[in-house]
Design a protein around this motif. Structure first.
Motif, PDB file in Angstrom:
ATOM      1  N   GLU A  19       9.155  16.194  58.134  1.00 38.37           N
ATOM      2  CA  GLU A  19       8.079  15.929  57.187  1.00 38.37           C
ATOM      3  C   GLU A  19       6.810  15.464  57.900  1.00 38.37           C
ATOM      4  O   GLU A  19       5.705  15.840  57.530  1.00 38.37           O
ATOM      5  CB  GLU A  19       8.529  14.884  56.158  1.00 38.37           C
ATOM      6  CG  GLU A  19       7.546  14.637  55.058  1.00 38.37           C
ATOM      7  CD  GLU A  19       7.232  15.869  54.216  1.00 38.37           C
ATOM      8  OE1 GLU A  19       6.192  15.858  53.540  1.00 38.37           O
ATOM      9  OE2 GLU A  19       7.994  16.853  54.217  1.00 38.37           O
ATOM     10  N   SER A  20       6.957  14.672  58.927  1.00 40.62           N
ATOM     11  CA  SER A  20       5.804  14.181  59.678  1.00 40.62           C
ATOM     12  C   SER A  20       5.044  15.337  60.336  1.00 40.62           C
ATOM     13  O   SER A  20       3.810  15.417  60.245  1.00 40.62           O
ATOM     14  CB  SER A  20       6.268  13.181  60.742  1.00 40.62           C
ATOM     15  OG  SER A  20       5.189  12.774  61.530  1.00 40.62           O
ATOM     16  N   LEU A  21       5.757  16.246  60.977  1.00 34.64           N
ATOM     17  CA  LEU A  21       5.096  17.385  61.621  1.00 34.64           C
ATOM     18  C   LEU A  21       4.489  18.324  60.572  1.00 34.64           C
ATOM     19  O   LEU A  21       3.395  18.847  60.763  1.00 34.64           O
ATOM     20  CB  LEU A  21       6.065  18.150  62.523  1.00 34.64           C
ATOM     21  CG  LEU A  21       5.369  19.143  63.445  1.00 34.64           C
ATOM     22  CD1 LEU A  21       4.699  18.410  64.600  1.00 34.64           C
ATOM     23  CD2 LEU A  21       6.328  20.168  63.970  1.00 34.64           C
ATOM     24  N   ARG A  22       5.184  18.516  59.457  1.00 34.30           N
ATOM     25  CA  ARG A  22       4.623  19.341  58.380  1.00 34.30           C
ATOM     26  C   ARG A  22       3.304  18.756  57.894  1.00 34.30           C
ATOM     27  O   ARG A  22       2.315  19.457  57.738  1.00 34.30           O
ATOM     28  CB  ARG A  22       5.588  19.435  57.193  1.00 34.30           C
ATOM     29  CG  ARG A  22       5.059  20.345  56.067  1.00 34.30           C
ATOM     30  CD  ARG A  22       5.688  20.023  54.726  1.00 34.30           C
ATOM     31  NE  ARG A  22       5.336  18.729  54.229  1.00 34.30           N
ATOM     32  CZ  ARG A  22       4.183  18.423  53.597  1.00 34.30           C
ATOM     33  NH1 ARG A  22       3.262  19.342  53.396  1.00 34.30           N
ATOM     34  NH2 ARG A  22       3.956  17.206  53.180  1.00 34.30           N
ATOM     35  N   HIS A  23       3.287  17.459  57.707  1.00 33.14           N
ATOM     36  CA  HIS A  23       2.080  16.791  57.219  1.00 33.14           C
ATOM     37  C   HIS A  23       0.919  16.938  58.212  1.00 33.14           C
ATOM     38  O   HIS A  23      -0.226  17.128  57.813  1.00 33.14           O
ATOM     39  CB  HIS A  23       2.371  15.313  56.950  1.00 33.14           C
ATOM     40  CG  HIS A  23       1.238  14.593  56.334  1.00 33.14           C
ATOM     41  ND1 HIS A  23       0.856  14.791  55.025  1.00 33.14           N
ATOM     42  CD2 HIS A  23       0.381  13.687  56.848  1.00 33.14           C
ATOM     43  CE1 HIS A  23      -0.188  14.033  54.764  1.00 33.14           C
ATOM     44  NE2 HIS A  23      -0.491  13.350  55.846  1.00 33.14           N
ATOM     45  N   ARG A  24       1.220  16.887  59.494  1.00 33.99           N
ATOM     46  CA  ARG A  24       0.177  16.997  60.524  1.00 33.99           C
ATOM     47  C   ARG A  24      -0.301  18.425  60.742  1.00 33.99           C
ATOM     48  O   ARG A  24      -1.492  18.673  60.880  1.00 33.99           O
ATOM     49  CB  ARG A  24       0.686  16.438  61.860  1.00 33.99           C
ATOM     50  CG  ARG A  24       0.742  14.943  61.926  1.00 33.99           C
ATOM     51  CD  ARG A  24       0.958  14.425  63.358  1.00 33.99           C
ATOM     52  NE  ARG A  24       1.621  15.339  64.262  1.00 33.99           N
ATOM     53  CZ  ARG A  24       2.827  15.160  64.763  1.00 33.99           C
ATOM     54  NH1 ARG A  24       3.532  14.102  64.458  1.00 33.99           N
ATOM     55  NH2 ARG A  24       3.342  16.034  65.603  1.00 33.99           N
ATOM     56  N   LEU A  25       0.620  19.396  60.804  1.00 35.43           N
ATOM     57  CA  LEU A  25       0.266  20.739  61.260  1.00 35.43           C
ATOM     58  C   LEU A  25       0.503  21.870  60.263  1.00 35.43           C
ATOM     59  O   LEU A  25      -0.039  22.958  60.443  1.00 35.43           O
ATOM     60  CB  LEU A  25       1.048  21.060  62.547  1.00 35.43           C
ATOM     61  CG  LEU A  25       0.846  20.106  63.718  1.00 35.43           C
ATOM     62  CD1 LEU A  25       1.760  20.488  64.860  1.00 35.43           C
ATOM     63  CD2 LEU A  25      -0.610  20.096  64.167  1.00 35.43           C
ATOM     64  N   PHE A  26       1.315  21.645  59.263  1.00 31.57           N
ATOM     65  CA  PHE A  26       1.696  22.722  58.343  1.00 31.57           C
ATOM     66  C   PHE A  26       1.538  22.275  56.894  1.00 31.57           C
ATOM     67  O   PHE A  26       2.448  22.412  56.078  1.00 31.57           O
ATOM     68  CB  PHE A  26       3.144  23.164  58.615  1.00 31.57           C
ATOM     69  CG  PHE A  26       3.365  23.707  59.998  1.00 31.57           C
ATOM     70  CD1 PHE A  26       3.123  25.041  60.283  1.00 31.57           C
ATOM     71  CD2 PHE A  26       3.798  22.875  61.025  1.00 31.57           C
ATOM     72  CE1 PHE A  26       3.320  25.539  61.569  1.00 31.57           C
ATOM     73  CE2 PHE A  26       3.994  23.367  62.308  1.00 31.57           C
ATOM     74  CZ  PHE A  26       3.745  24.705  62.580  1.00 31.57           C
TER      75      PHE A  26
END
Length: 110
Positions: free
Chosen positions: A4-11
């Motif tokens: 979820e953290s990477l999705r929020h940052r990049l996707f």
């Protein structure tokens, strides 16, 4: 939360896993997950149907190959969010995860 953290940052265009139903497009892929990922062995499978036209289809191949701590590596997670990318290798494992934002109907227990 790593996903979820990477999705929020990049996707940001991808749906949050916290708001979705997780499915597999085929029974074979569901069985592959159930037999190869620790914690899924006793999962009950259901056939479901959804009218969602364009669900996110995530690429779980790297996650399956590297499940454990490496599954939380940013590159493995980024592959998941980039979506399904068919491998050129005809022997490659196919494991996709479908994220449904809309309701689904349970058709039957498998």
């Amino acid at each position: 939360m790593a996903y979820e953290s990477l999705r929020h940052r990049l996707f940001r265009n991808c749906p949050s896993r916290l708001d979705c139903l997780f499915c597999f497009p085929t029974r074979q892929e569901a069985e592959l997950c159930r037999t190869n990922i620790e914690g899924y062995a006793k999962s009950v499978l259901y056939e479901v149907e959804s009218a969602e036209a364009t669900p996110h289809i995530a690429d779980m191949n790297n996650g399956l190959q590297h499940f454990a701590l490496a599954a939380f590596d940013d590159e493995v997670i980024a592959d998941y969010w980039r979506g399904w990318q068919r491998s050129l290798d005809p022997q490659a494992v196919i494991l996709r995860e479908v994220l449904l934002r809309s309701p689904a109907t349970i058709r039957r227990r498998i």
